[in-house]
Design a protein around this motif. Structure first.
Motif, PDB file in Angstrom:
ATOM      1  N   CYS A  70       0.824  -1.217   0.000  1.00 31.34           N
ATOM      2  CA  CYS A  70       0.000   0.000   0.000  1.00 31.34           C
ATOM      3  C   CYS A  70       0.855   1.263   0.000  1.00 31.34           C
ATOM      4  O   CYS A  70       0.500   2.256  -0.639  1.00 31.34           O
ATOM      5  CB  CYS A  70      -0.948   0.003   1.192  1.00 31.34           C
ATOM      6  SG  CYS A  70      -2.318  -1.137   1.020  1.00 31.34           S
ATOM      7  N   ASN A 116      -7.401   2.893  -0.622  1.00 27.77           N
ATOM      8  CA  ASN A 116      -6.661   2.322   0.507  1.00 27.77           C
ATOM      9  C   ASN A 116      -7.599   1.629   1.494  1.00 27.77           C
ATOM     10  O   ASN A 116      -7.280   0.553   2.011  1.00 27.77           O
ATOM     11  CB  ASN A 116      -5.839   3.402   1.213  1.00 27.77           C
ATOM     12  CG  ASN A 116      -4.577   3.732   0.457  1.00 27.77           C
ATOM     13  OD1 ASN A 116      -3.879   2.848   0.001  1.00 27.77           O
ATOM     14  ND2 ASN A 116      -4.299   5.010   0.304  1.00 27.77           N
ATOM     15  N   ILE A 117      -8.757   2.220   1.764  1.00 31.10           N
ATOM     16  CA  ILE A 117      -9.724   1.598   2.669  1.00 31.10           C
ATOM     17  C   ILE A 117     -10.255   0.303   2.067  1.00 31.10           C
ATOM     18  O   ILE A 117     -10.367  -0.724   2.752  1.00 31.10           O
ATOM     19  CB  ILE A 117     -10.861   2.581   2.993  1.00 31.10           C
ATOM     20  CG1 ILE A 117     -10.327   3.718   3.870  1.00 31.10           C
ATOM     21  CG2 ILE A 117     -12.024   1.881   3.686  1.00 31.10           C
ATOM     22  CD1 ILE A 117     -11.283   4.876   4.036  1.00 31.10           C
ATOM     23  N   MET A 120      -7.689  -2.437   2.257  1.00 29.61           N
ATOM     24  CA  MET A 120      -7.575  -2.926   3.635  1.00 29.61           C
ATOM     25  C   MET A 120      -8.721  -3.870   3.978  1.00 29.61           C
ATOM     26  O   MET A 120      -8.503  -4.940   4.561  1.00 29.61           O
ATOM     27  CB  MET A 120      -7.563  -1.722   4.582  1.00 29.61           C
ATOM     28  CG  MET A 120      -7.581  -2.071   6.017  1.00 29.61           C
ATOM     29  SD  MET A 120      -6.124  -2.993   6.483  1.00 29.61           S
ATOM     30  CE  MET A 120      -6.624  -3.541   8.081  1.00 29.61           C
ATOM     31  N   LEU A 121      -9.940  -3.506   3.625  1.00 28.41           N
ATOM     32  CA  LEU A 121     -11.096  -4.349   3.934  1.00 28.41           C
ATOM     33  C   LEU A 121     -11.051  -5.676   3.183  1.00 28.41           C
ATOM     34  O   LEU A 121     -11.303  -6.736   3.763  1.00 28.41           O
ATOM     35  CB  LEU A 121     -12.390  -3.601   3.620  1.00 28.41           C
ATOM     36  CG  LEU A 121     -12.709  -2.418   4.526  1.00 28.41           C
ATOM     37  CD1 LEU A 121     -13.958  -1.691   4.032  1.00 28.41           C
ATOM     38  CD2 LEU A 121     -12.867  -2.858   5.965  1.00 28.41           C
ATOM     39  N   SER A 152      -6.240  -3.606  12.882  1.00 31.81           N
ATOM     40  CA  SER A 152      -6.717  -3.204  11.557  1.00 31.81           C
ATOM     41  C   SER A 152      -6.993  -1.714  11.485  1.00 31.81           C
ATOM     42  O   SER A 152      -6.669  -1.057  10.494  1.00 31.81           O
ATOM     43  CB  SER A 152      -7.974  -3.985  11.184  1.00 31.81           C
ATOM     44  OG  SER A 152      -7.698  -5.355  11.108  1.00 31.81           O
ATOM     45  N   ILE A 153      -7.591  -1.164  12.522  1.00 32.18           N
ATOM     46  CA  ILE A 153      -7.869   0.279  12.537  1.00 32.18           C
ATOM     47  C   ILE A 153      -6.565   1.070  12.595  1.00 32.18           C
ATOM     48  O   ILE A 153      -6.405   2.069  11.890  1.00 32.18           O
ATOM     49  CB  ILE A 153      -8.812   0.635  13.707  1.00 32.18           C
ATOM     50  CG1 ILE A 153     -10.213   0.097  13.408  1.00 32.18           C
ATOM     51  CG2 ILE A 153      -8.862   2.135  13.937  1.00 32.18           C
ATOM     52  CD1 ILE A 153     -11.183   0.223  14.555  1.00 32.18           C
ATOM     53  N   LEU A 156      -5.067   0.921   9.203  1.00 39.67           N
ATOM     54  CA  LEU A 156      -5.795   1.797   8.288  1.00 39.67           C
ATOM     55  C   LEU A 156      -5.407   3.252   8.496  1.00 39.67           C
ATOM     56  O   LEU A 156      -5.139   3.974   7.526  1.00 39.67           O
ATOM     57  CB  LEU A 156      -7.301   1.608   8.471  1.00 39.67           C
ATOM     58  CG  LEU A 156      -8.195   2.468   7.585  1.00 39.67           C
ATOM     59  CD1 LEU A 156      -7.981   2.106   6.122  1.00 39.67           C
ATOM     60  CD2 LEU A 156      -9.648   2.276   7.970  1.00 39.67           C
ATOM     61  N   LEU A 160      -3.555   5.725   5.848  1.00 46.14           N
ATOM     62  CA  LEU A 160      -4.124   7.006   5.441  1.00 46.14           C
ATOM     63  C   LEU A 160      -3.184   8.171   5.761  1.00 46.14           C
ATOM     64  O   LEU A 160      -3.106   9.129   4.998  1.00 46.14           O
ATOM     65  CB  LEU A 160      -5.494   7.219   6.085  1.00 46.14           C
ATOM     66  CG  LEU A 160      -6.611   6.317   5.566  1.00 46.14           C
ATOM     67  CD1 LEU A 160      -7.897   6.566   6.335  1.00 46.14           C
ATOM     68  CD2 LEU A 160      -6.826   6.506   4.079  1.00 46.14           C
TER      69      LEU A 160
END
Length: 192
Positions: A70, A116-117, A120-121, A152-153, A156, A160
């Motif tokens: 990423c 990017n989100i 990730m998901l 994970s958060i 993320l 970002l």
């Protein structure tokens, strides 16, 4: 002068749609690489845990391969999306667009953040599905969902932040070589 398809009314939507069409091939490649990294990461955990059959439960933690993919993608995405800044002709077209620059910038930035989100998901879902479907009588994979969610958060938000840093460097730089050096300095500065 190049005619534009963007009009002031609904400019954000048109700019977002144009960015989506331009960046779709790279996005597909990124999602494919994310799926591959998730499968590889889950498979490496399965193989390493099968060797050690003393314990019958293992915790799942997120791997950093996806983060590296990423970061590399965000580096090139920011440079590609704001290429109007690096060329005189493209810069003239950019300033002549019948859209507010803030809407144009926001559309491009939000597209990159959405990519990017999404990556990730998709990667997290594939990772979880593979590890949970690999449970056998000898090895049972359990997931501490709160720990996985926290990781994970954090992942993320890290992604970002790095993407925002790359966008800032891309907009700040006047040439691609300057962008490259700004991005490298910004990434390496927290290490020292």
């Amino acid at each position: 002068m190049i005619s534009t398809t963007l009009n002031y009314k609904g400019g954000f939507k048109a700019a977002f749609a144009k960015t989506f069409k331009q960046q779709l091939p790279g996005t597909i490649v990124l999602i494919f690489l994310a799926v591959f990294a998730s499968v590889f990461s889950a498979a490496s955990i399965i193989v390493s845990n099968v060797r050690d059959a003393i314990n019958n439960k293992y915790d799942i933690t997120n791997d950093s391969i996806l983060l590296v993919i990423c970061i590399i993608f965000s580096f090139f995405l920011a440079m590609q999306m704001f290429k109007e800044i690096y060329s005189k002709r493209a810069c003239d077209t950019f300033f002549a667009l019948p859209i507010k620059r803030s809407e144009y910038f926001a559309a491009k930035y939000l597209y990159g953040a959405a990519v990017n989100i999404t990556v990730m998901l998709v990667a997290a879902v594939i990772y979880i599905v593979i590890l949970l479907s690999a449970s056998t009588k000898l090895v049972t994979y359990t997931i501490d969902f709160w720990a996985f969610l926290k990781i994970s958060i954090a992942f993320l938000f890290d992604m970002l932040c790095v993407y925002t840093l790359f966008v800032f460097c891309a907009v700040l730089a006047g040439k691609k070589i300057q962008y490259f050096f700004f991005a490298i300095i910004a990434l390496l500065a927290p290490m020292y």
